[in-house]
Structure formats: C-alpha cells, structure tokens
Design a protein around this motif. Sequence first.
Motif, short mmCIF file in Angstrom:
data_model
loop_
_atom_site.label_atom_id
_atom_site.label_comp_id
_atom_site.label_asym_id
_atom_site.label_seq_id
_atom_site.Cartn_x
_atom_site.Cartn_y
_atom_site.Cartn_z
N SER A 359 0.83 -1.21 0.00
CA SER A 359 0.00 0.00 0.00
C SER A 359 0.86 1.25 0.00
O SER A 359 0.59 2.21 -0.73
CB SER A 359 -0.92 -0.01 1.22
N ALA A 362 2.42 1.79 -3.40
CA ALA A 362 1.44 2.28 -4.37
C ALA A 362 1.17 3.76 -4.17
O ALA A 362 1.15 4.54 -5.14
CB ALA A 362 0.15 1.48 -4.23
N HIS A 398 0.17 -1.84 -9.48
CA HIS A 398 0.19 -1.52 -8.04
C HIS A 398 -1.04 -2.08 -7.33
O HIS A 398 -0.93 -2.66 -6.24
CB HIS A 398 0.24 0.00 -7.85
N THR A 399 -2.22 -1.92 -7.92
CA THR A 399 -3.44 -2.40 -7.25
C THR A 399 -3.44 -3.92 -7.14
O THR A 399 -3.92 -4.47 -6.15
CB THR A 399 -4.69 -1.93 -8.00
N ALA A 422 -5.93 3.42 -0.73
CA ALA A 422 -5.41 3.74 -2.07
C ALA A 422 -6.51 4.25 -3.00
O ALA A 422 -6.35 4.18 -4.22
CB ALA A 422 -4.74 2.50 -2.67
N LEU A 425 -5.63 6.38 -6.05
CA LEU A 425 -5.01 5.61 -7.13
C LEU A 425 -6.08 4.96 -8.00
O LEU A 425 -5.98 4.94 -9.23
CB LEU A 425 -4.08 4.56 -6.53
#
Length: 587
Positions: A359, A362, A398-399, A422, A425
Amino acid sequence: MLRGLGQWLCRICGAPTLQSLQHFLNDGEVVSAWAVAEELLRSQSTSLKSAEAVASLAVAAAATGRLERAAQLLEVLDTPDLLQGSAQELAGVHSVRDRILELLAQSRGEGALFGGENLGVDPAPKLQVPETWCWVAQLPPVAEFVGPLEIRWNEGCERGLFATRHIFPREVLLLARPLAVHSGVWAYSTAELVEQLLDACRNSARTRCQLQCLTDGWASRAPPTLAVASHALWPQPDSQPMESLGSFLTREALVNVVDRNSFHVNSKTAIYGLPSMINHSCGSVNASANILDPLGDAILFRAETEIAAGSEIFFPYFKVSGSLHRRRERSQAMGFSCRCERCAFEADTLPGTNAAAASKAAMDAFESQLRDQMADLRDRPEEAGSHCMPLLQEILSHTRRMALAMDHSWREREVAWYLHLALPLYWCGVWCCTQVWQYELLLKAGEMSVSALLQEGDPSLSKCAVTLVAARCELLLQMVLAWEHTDRHSYDHLKCCYMLYLAFMEMCKLPLSSNHYWVPLVQQEVPLWRLEERPQHAKHATSTELYATSRLRCETAFCEKFGVGSDYLCLGGTQCRVTALMRTLHP
C-alpha cells in the motif's frame, strides 16, 4: 416592529395583554410570550374567546414545545359557537390548528418525514391567516423527535447514543432543531454562533441546559449524570431562566462548545443538542444525517444499516478518506482521538505486514509521480489518450500487488479498510480507462457509432474495449467494497455503484466478452474479480452474472439510501432517476 415592545406594553398596561403576547412573539421572545399566555389563561378573560386570541395562545404554546397544550387550546374549534371572529380569522385559526396537529404527529414519529422515502423535503406550506397575524411565524417549522435511543457510557468511558431495540435500515433515529446556525464561510462562523448561543441563553432555560451538557467534555467540573443529560437533551417545554448564566456558560466556554460540536454541511455550520451525543467512527458508521434546509435547518438522522439492540450509533464527523495520520489530525483538531475498529486495524494490525508495504509503495508512486502525470495529461486533453495506457498499466500493477499482499485471515471489512487507503489511485485508474477509450474511438470511429464499429468486427478495437472496460470493472469493484465499509450510502459510494453497473452493462455488449471469464482477485471470500481469457481457477463467473450482481448492488444501495423501490429507480430505463437522486446529496 421594535424589539422589546412586548415588555414595554406589559409595564405600561400593568398587566399582561393579548397585544403584549403578540409583540413578544413578533420579537422572537417565545418564552416571554408563553409566560404572558399563562397569565391570560389564569385570568379567564372573555377576550380569549376570539379566534385571534385562541390562535395566539396556541402559537405561544407550540413555539415553546408545548404541542399537546396547543392542541388542547384549539379544541374550542370543535364547538364553533363559542368562538368569535370574522370568516378570515376563523379560517386562520383552523389553518393554525392543522399545522399544530401536523407538528404533534411529527413529535410522535408520524407523518411524511418518517416514511421510507428520503427524496428531500419541501418548506412547510404557507398558513392561510390574516396578514396582520405576523406572529404565526413563530410556529416551529418542524417538531423534534427521538426514536428508540438512550444515552449511555461506551467502552471508552464517553457518552454516546445507543439503540434500545432492534432498528431497521431507513428508520428515523432523531429529528432536532438547531441551537444556532451560521451560513457562509466556516472559518468565520465561531463568533456569530457564540453570539447566537449567548442570546438564546439569556431567554431560554432549555438552551442553557443543553449547552451545559455539551461543555463538560473540557470544563474542570463533574459531568452531569446520564439522567440529567437525558432530561436536558430530550425534547421538553422551554421556560424562562431562573438564575444568571453562571461561570460555565461564559463566552470562552461557548467557543469550546462550537469548536467541538459543530456540524458542517454544505455552506452551513450549526450547533445541535442531542445529536452532539452521537460519536464519530471512521469505519463502523450506521447512521446518516440530513440537514433539512427548508425546515429551519433541522437535522434528521436515519439508520443506514440494521442496528442491534444495545449497539452504539455512529456517524462520521468528517470525510473518512485518507490515511490514519490524516484522519487523526482531523479528529484531534475537533478535540478527540478516534479509536474505532478501522483506526485500530490501521494502527495495530496493518503496520509491518506485506500489505502495508504494498500500500505504501502504491501511494508513494501515486504522490511522487502518477498524480502529477495525470494532472499534466488533464491539462493536455489532446494528448491524454495516447499517453494514458502506460499510466493505467502501472496503476493496475500496483493495485494487483496490493491485492496479492492481503492477509488471508482478514474479514471483508478489513479488506475494505485496506483498499480505502489507495482510493486516489483507483480514481486515477478509472480516469485513464475513459481517456484511452475516447482516444481509440476518435482514431477509428470517425462518423460511425461505437456499436456499429464493434459490429464490424475490428479485432484491435474489440480487444482494446475488453481490456479497458475490464480494467474499469476491476477497479470499481474494489472501490465499491472500500466505500461499503467506511462511508456507505455516501455520494461517492453511490456514484461508484452506478459506474460499476454501467461498466458491466457495457462489458456484456462487447463481442469478445463471452470468451472471457472473471476469476477471484484475492483468496478471501470477497466480491473482487479480474478478467482472464482462459481461467485456471476453479471458481469463476461470467460477465452476465457479474452484471446481474452489480445491478442488484446498485439498486439495493439507492433503494436503501432513498427509500424507493427499483421500479421508481428505473435503472437502465429512459426514466432512470439516478442522476436526479444524486443531485439531492450535494457532493
């Protein structure tokens, strides 16, 4: 009308008169007006048999919270031969009675406000009274109501509101009128609110009692008992203060009350009594508030979920997006430190785990470069589409790393709290999907419609469409889950539910979607999926199945929030009311 004329008339006449009562009402001094009304009633004057007198007495009673007494005074209308007045005055007193009976029903939890629907409210209809009856303006625009609630101590040794029985979603918890309201810039609201509170304290014993219960969170004195607080904060008739303000209701004390108990909604800041007993939570919210602008800025609380008997009522004091550090800064600025389950999870469970590292990586990438890249592309829309695909791919990487790093023992709400960290994002990823799709269409569609272009079977465009819509679905699935366990039924939650429904509806129309399947994104039993062409996972779902699920999810969220049926919502139809309902939430 000059303020204080009622007192002047009382001194000149040597005795209370109907005229002095009406002048007190016109001045807004309703407690003094009721004191005059009581004197007049004790005198049993024959002048009280006029329609104007009966209406004046009833308004004074209702304005001080004596709705049942007001209704009793108007029972004389059942024997019209005893009442004197012109046809217009008789019609006026009937109009006053209708309004008071409506208020009495509201005080008992009855009437339109307590139905399942939450579609906004209209101002109370104008009373049909003679033009000279200006004093009827003191009739309350709405009655106060308290549902199945009680004040108790919680585990943190703080007062809170608790359910006394099982409460169902959409049920009204309480309805309260403000002690003070400021319209305009929040930064300049404190001084005006303090002046309003001081002015109210000079004339209202009930306002004093309520404010005394709100000052004990900081003052160096013993807090009132729960019985005293309940009596002070529950609806009750108002009366004239019997003693001076006291040292604990100084201007300094009221500044602290305003700083710690203000409700900030839209462009208004308001202070309420009993609603201030509802404690904040970042992740266990079970109630929502709606300030009823047309009804004197009264605040209406409804249950957002089922609430078990004995459970505490929670409401977010501020937007609960963002990191634990940011939320704690907000709560400490309001004079408390949030210790809800979500904050405990982020403070005690998450640190030191692979999930925390994923996390952080990200969000570090988002804040150091991805956000600036998106802002730069937004300023250059003609180039955005051609440069957004690499940005989208990095966001998805990233996710997905965040999803793989989740602890398998986490429950659904802990997964949601983790994903919520996040959210910026995810929003960036959804924006990229839209920009790339618009760019591809601009290159290849020309004058053709999207459906016609896809039916022609352009393989590159069809593949691009599946990739982008699937990415949008994947991101929105995580966003919806994040909102469901933090700020359920908020504007952002409902917006994501609707966007998810539209994304899966679009997915089902794509030619290649039937050859792809959705597999679980994580190992937990949570509704998160990603699209694969040849799924190796034993558990998988089709786009059609997830479309049906997303539609039901969207309908359920809107129906729970607004208390309407799916037929009224008309999701996907020409009369779809989603946009109109969203506008009522004032994002």
